[in-house]
Design an enzyme around this catalytic site. Structure first.
Site, PDB file in Angstrom:
ATOM      1  N   HIS A  72       0.973  -1.479  -0.198  1.00  0.00           N
ATOM      2  CA  HIS A  72       0.082  -0.606   0.202  1.00  0.00           C
ATOM      3  C   HIS A  72       1.175   1.317  -0.062  1.00  0.00           C
ATOM      4  CE1 HIS A  72      -4.300  -1.170   1.395  1.00  0.00           C
ATOM      5  NE2 HIS A  72      -3.452  -2.564   0.638  1.00  0.00           N
ATOM      6  N   TYR A 200      -9.380   5.159   8.266  1.00  0.00           N
ATOM      7  CA  TYR A 200      -8.684   5.905   9.361  1.00  0.00           C
ATOM      8  C   TYR A 200     -10.418   6.834   9.414  1.00  0.00           C
ATOM      9  CZ  TYR A 200      -4.624   3.064  10.915  1.00  0.00           C
ATOM     10  OH  TYR A 200      -4.023   2.077  11.001  1.00  0.00           O
ATOM     11  N   PRO A 292      -3.928  -0.862  18.561  1.00  0.00           N
ATOM     12  CA  PRO A 292      -2.923  -0.968  17.652  1.00  0.00           C
ATOM     13  C   PRO A 292      -3.625   0.825  15.951  1.00  0.00           C
ATOM     14  CG  PRO A 292      -5.670  -1.495  18.261  1.00  0.00           C
ATOM     15  CD  PRO A 292      -4.952  -1.204  19.399  1.00  0.00           C
ATOM     16  N   LYS A 296       1.323  -0.709  15.263  1.00  0.00           N
ATOM     17  CA  LYS A 296       2.864  -0.773  15.371  1.00  0.00           C
ATOM     18  C   LYS A 296       2.792  -2.043  16.413  1.00  0.00           C
ATOM     19  CE  LYS A 296       4.286   2.354  13.343  1.00  0.00           C
ATOM     20  NZ  LYS A 296       3.671   1.735  12.304  1.00  0.00           N
ATOM     21  N   TYR A 384       4.372   5.844  10.227  1.00  0.00           N
ATOM     22  CA  TYR A 384       3.435   4.614  10.231  1.00  0.00           C
ATOM     23  C   TYR A 384       3.922   3.666   9.183  1.00  0.00           C
ATOM     24  CZ  TYR A 384      -0.711   2.591   8.627  1.00  0.00           C
ATOM     25  OH  TYR A 384      -2.227   1.926   8.982  1.00  0.00           O
TER      26      TYR A 384
HETATM   27  P1  RFL Z   1       1.532 -13.050  20.857  1.00  0.00           P
HETATM   28  O1  RFL Z   1       1.160 -12.628  19.788  1.00  0.00           O
HETATM   29  O2  RFL Z   1       0.881 -12.454  22.080  1.00  0.00           O
HETATM   30  O3  RFL Z   1       2.635 -14.223  20.577  1.00  0.00           O
HETATM   31  C1  RFL Z   1       3.085 -14.796  21.927  1.00  0.00           C
HETATM   32  C2  RFL Z   1       2.972 -16.830  22.417  1.00  0.00           C
HETATM   33  O4  RFL Z   1       3.678 -16.510  23.809  1.00  0.00           O
HETATM   34  C3  RFL Z   1       2.235 -17.433  24.223  1.00  0.00           C
HETATM   35  N1  RFL Z   1       2.622 -17.536  25.535  1.00  0.00           N
HETATM   36  C4  RFL Z   1       3.447 -18.613  26.263  1.00  0.00           C
HETATM   37  N2  RFL Z   1       3.966 -19.662  26.548  1.00  0.00           N
HETATM   38  C5  RFL Z   1       4.512 -20.185  26.818  1.00  0.00           C
HETATM   39  N3  RFL Z   1       4.309 -19.924  28.758  1.00  0.00           N
HETATM   40  C6  RFL Z   1       3.671 -18.880  28.942  1.00  0.00           C
HETATM   41  N4  RFL Z   1       2.670 -18.713  30.288  1.00  0.00           N
HETATM   42  C7  RFL Z   1       2.698 -18.149  28.471  1.00  0.00           C
HETATM   43  N5  RFL Z   1       1.786 -17.533  27.891  1.00  0.00           N
HETATM   44  C8  RFL Z   1       1.720 -17.124  26.423  1.00  0.00           C
HETATM   45  C9  RFL Z   1       1.231 -17.232  23.238  1.00  0.00           C
HETATM   46  O5  RFL Z   1       0.500 -18.777  23.463  1.00  0.00           O
HETATM   47  C10 RFL Z   1       1.328 -17.090  22.255  1.00  0.00           C
HETATM   48  O6  RFL Z   1       1.538 -18.048  20.711  1.00  0.00           O
HETATM   49  O7  RFL Z   1       3.134 -11.630  21.176  1.00  0.00           O
HETATM   50  P2  RFL Z   1       4.614 -11.302  20.731  1.00  0.00           P
HETATM   51  O8  RFL Z   1       4.845 -12.168  19.065  1.00  0.00           O
HETATM   52  O9  RFL Z   1       4.888 -10.761  20.647  1.00  0.00           O
HETATM   53  O10 RFL Z   1       3.908 -10.934  18.877  1.00  0.00           O
HETATM   54  C11 RFL Z   1       2.770  -9.458  19.027  1.00  0.00           C
HETATM   55  C12 RFL Z   1       2.009  -9.134  18.333  1.00  0.00           C
HETATM   56  O11 RFL Z   1       0.241 -10.243  18.114  1.00  0.00           O
HETATM   57  C13 RFL Z   1       0.609  -7.821  19.039  1.00  0.00           C
HETATM   58  O12 RFL Z   1       1.607  -6.012  18.888  1.00  0.00           O
HETATM   59  C14 RFL Z   1       0.054  -6.848  17.070  1.00  0.00           C
HETATM   60  O13 RFL Z   1      -0.930  -8.428  17.171  1.00  0.00           O
HETATM   61  C15 RFL Z   1      -0.951  -6.433  17.276  1.00  0.00           C
HETATM   62  N6  RFL Z   1      -1.625  -5.654  16.408  1.00  0.00           N
HETATM   63  C16 RFL Z   1      -0.952  -4.836  15.547  1.00  0.00           C
HETATM   64  N7  RFL Z   1       0.023  -4.952  15.651  1.00  0.00           N
HETATM   65  C17 RFL Z   1       1.037  -4.185  13.860  1.00  0.00           C
HETATM   66  O14 RFL Z   1       1.862  -4.528  13.817  1.00  0.00           O
HETATM   67  N8  RFL Z   1      -0.051  -4.008  12.925  1.00  0.00           N
HETATM   68  C18 RFL Z   1      -1.130  -3.980  12.899  1.00  0.00           C
HETATM   69  O15 RFL Z   1      -2.113  -3.955  12.783  1.00  0.00           O
HETATM   70  C19 RFL Z   1      -1.967  -4.962  14.208  1.00  0.00           C
HETATM   71  N9  RFL Z   1      -3.001  -4.394  14.515  1.00  0.00           N
HETATM   72  C20 RFL Z   1      -2.901  -5.389  16.836  1.00  0.00           C
HETATM   73  C21 RFL Z   1      -3.785  -5.633  15.913  1.00  0.00           C
HETATM   74  C22 RFL Z   1      -3.402  -5.984  18.241  1.00  0.00           C
HETATM   75  C23 RFL Z   1      -4.794  -6.001  17.876  1.00  0.00           C
HETATM   76  N10 RFL Z   1      -5.323  -7.207  19.095  1.00  0.00           N
HETATM   77  C24 RFL Z   1      -6.469  -8.524  19.483  1.00  0.00           C
HETATM   78  C25 RFL Z   1      -4.447  -6.882  20.054  1.00  0.00           C
HETATM   79  C26 RFL Z   1      -5.279  -5.476  16.287  1.00  0.00           C
HETATM   80  C27 RFL Z   1      -5.278  -6.172  16.910  1.00  0.00           C
HETATM   81  C28 RFL Z   1      -6.762  -6.048  17.209  1.00  0.00           C
HETATM   82  C1  PHB Z   2      -5.753  -4.723  10.991  1.00  0.00           C
HETATM   83  O1  PHB Z   2      -5.603  -4.693   9.508  1.00  0.00           O
HETATM   84  O2  PHB Z   2      -6.336  -4.838  11.696  1.00  0.00           O
HETATM   85  C2  PHB Z   2      -5.497  -3.184  11.011  1.00  0.00           C
HETATM   86  C3  PHB Z   2      -5.111  -2.820  10.029  1.00  0.00           C
HETATM   87  C4  PHB Z   2      -4.432  -1.522  10.832  1.00  0.00           C
HETATM   88  C5  PHB Z   2      -4.421  -0.899  12.386  1.00  0.00           C
HETATM   89  C6  PHB Z   2      -5.069  -2.312  13.265  1.00  0.00           C
HETATM   90  C7  PHB Z   2      -5.000  -3.091  12.690  1.00  0.00           C
HETATM   91  O3  PHB Z   2      -4.334   0.260  13.019  1.00  0.00           O
END
Ligand code: RFL
Ligand code: PHB
Length: 389
Positions: A72, A200, A292, A296, A384
């Site tokens: 994008h 957004y 989110p 980041k 961004y």
């Molecule tokens: P994770 O993905 O939480 O993975 C952690 C892993 O550790 C396991 N675990 C354990 N294992 C052993 N012992 C324990 N006691 C444990 N406890 C937990 C879990 O089962 C899991 O497998 O962390 P990690 O790898 O640091 O990754 C981080 C990302 O997942 C997170 O920062 C992003 O998803 C945040 N996020 C976004 N980030 C972006 O860069 N761009 C985005 O567009 C974006 N959109 C989002 C998001 C997060 C969202 N939610 C639901 C929080 C949108 C949403 C809605």
């Molecule tokens: C997503 O596609 O899940 C998404 C995209 C942009 C954001 C957060 C989540 O800032």
């Protein structure tokens, strides 16, 4: 069992670190308390910075992303009934890649299997020990027995609720936190996205985001109260609310269809300092959470992995400890910049309990300045697409 690095957590941080280490000939074992299918069932991030894209290529896990991901060049800020494009590529000569976290995780898991890396899923009571010494170890229960893995280093990649950060003596840790008084209600549906770029939207009824996973799969979010119940949100109610918050040109084009995922995510900013305790390193969500709005979280996890990988690679190459000694400071510098950006996007785009008519006008004036000043648009775009590592 003995290995060089035990990685706790098989999310994107743990898997990416594991593949980079394996590629550099450094032995590692990944442990997760849940199974592969559970991990792949979590719907999360969708926007990857160029830094993360480069790391996935370096890890040998980028073929599908390079084929199916959507580069994008810009996104839209919608407010006051109008749409304003931020030309990311024109302003920074960089773009982002829209490719789901679920896909990233699945590609990394596949690569790990292909390269013979060991991941132990469904390991109970995982615990790091002795990380104030040079001979740490990790224990876990599986198949009715307690197992022990001795190692040189432990990488805590186990997310916000994981055991790694909780194992650190509380007086060795300083935490910073802001909890926002709303959440995001998100849906995933096999319908064409309302626009070919992300939107957004700031609206007096609350924030909305139109994102996507492919040309045929949309990911939409609306700001909602924290105590909202998912069962109160039929698909029709969700789409009606989304339409109200979008400029008319998009609202009219919105294609609707049954959602197959619907969930509410709370929003918070959180940082734990430092990110290193002897031979234990905290990585990704284990050390920090951002709301989110700035896309980041996953990208910060990737920059942590980059810094830690460089430190470990140099240590094993020539016993240099400079990289691992600097890990926490280097990672936190970038973390705080992303925490600031995510906080500022969140504050500018959402309706807070005390926003009121005055606050709404201030947000619109800020957005108007952002989209009409080249300097301000460039600052937004630069953050961004991702600040340099
Ligand atoms: P994770 O993905 O939480 O993975 C952690 C892993 O550790 C396991 N675990 C354990 N294992 C052993 N012992 C324990 N006691 C444990 N406890 C937990 C879990 O089962 C899991 O497998 O962390 P990690 O790898 O640091 O990754 C981080 C990302 O997942 C997170 O920062 C992003 O998803 C945040 N996020 C976004 N980030 C972006 O860069 N761009 C985005 O567009 C974006 N959109 C989002 C998001 C997060 C969202 N939610 C639901 C929080 C949108 C949403 C809605
Ligand atoms: C997503 O596609 O899940 C998404 C995209 C942009 C954001 C957060 C989540 O800032």
């Amino acid at each position: 069992m003995r290995t060089q690095v035990v990685i706790i957590g098989s999310g994107p941080s743990g898997l990416l670190l594991g593949q980079l280490l394996t590629g550099a000939g450094i032995d590692n074992v990944i442990l997760d308390r849940v199974g592969k299918h559970y991990i792949l069932g979590r719907v999360r991030a969708g926007v990857l910075e160029e830094g993360m894209v480069g790391l996935l290529r370096a890890a040998g896990a980028a073929d599908r992303m390079d084929r199916e991901g959507l580069p994008h060049d810009g996104f839209s800020l919608a407010f006051d009934g109008r749409d304003h494009r931020i030309d990311l590529y024109g302003l920074t000569a960089k773009r982002v890649m829209v490719y789901g976290q679920t896909e990233v995780t699945s590609d990394l898991m596949e690569r790990r299997e292909a390269t013979g890396g060991l991941t132990i899923y469904e390991a109970a009571s995982i615990a790091p020990h002795g990380f104030d010494t040079s001979s740490p170890y990790v224990t876990y229960d599986k198949g009715g027995t307690t197992h022990r893995i001795d190692c040189d280093f432990i990488a805590g990649c186990d997310g916000y609720h994981g055991v790694s950060r909780r194992s650190v003596p509380q007086d060795a840790l300083k935490t910073f936190e802001r909890v926002y008084p709303f959440g995001w209600l998100g849906i995933l549906a096999d319908i064409p996205p309302v626009s070919h770029e992300l939107i957004y939207a700031n609206h007096p009824r609350g924030f909305a985001l139109c994102s996507m996973r492919s040309q045929t799969r949309s990911r939409y979010y609306i700001q909602c109260p924290l105590d909202e119940k998912i069962e109160n949100w039929s698909d029709d109610r969700f789409y009606d609310e989304l339409r109200r918050r979008l400029p008319a040109e998009h609202a009219e084009n919105l294609v609707t269809g049954p959602s197959f995922e619907k969930s509410i995510a709370p929003l918070r900013s959180f940082v734990a300092e430092p990110m290193r305790f002897g031979t234990l390193f905290l990585v990704g969500d284990a050390a920090h959470i951002v709301p989110p709005t700035g896309a980041k979280g996953l990208n910060l996890a990737a920059s942590d992995v980059h810094y830690l990988f460089e430190g470990l690679r140099d240590y094993y190459a020539d016993r240099s400890t400079a990289g691992i000694d600097n890990y926490s400071a280097r990672a936190l510098k970038r973390v705080w910049r992303a925490v600031r950006f995510s906080w500022s996007m969140t504050v500018m785009m959402h309706r807070f309990p005390d926003t009121g008519e005055f606050g709404q006008k201030i947000q619109e004036a800020e957005l108007d300045y952002l989209v009409s000043s080249q300097a301000a648009s460039t600052a937004l775009a630069e953050n961004y697409v991702g600040l340099p590592y």
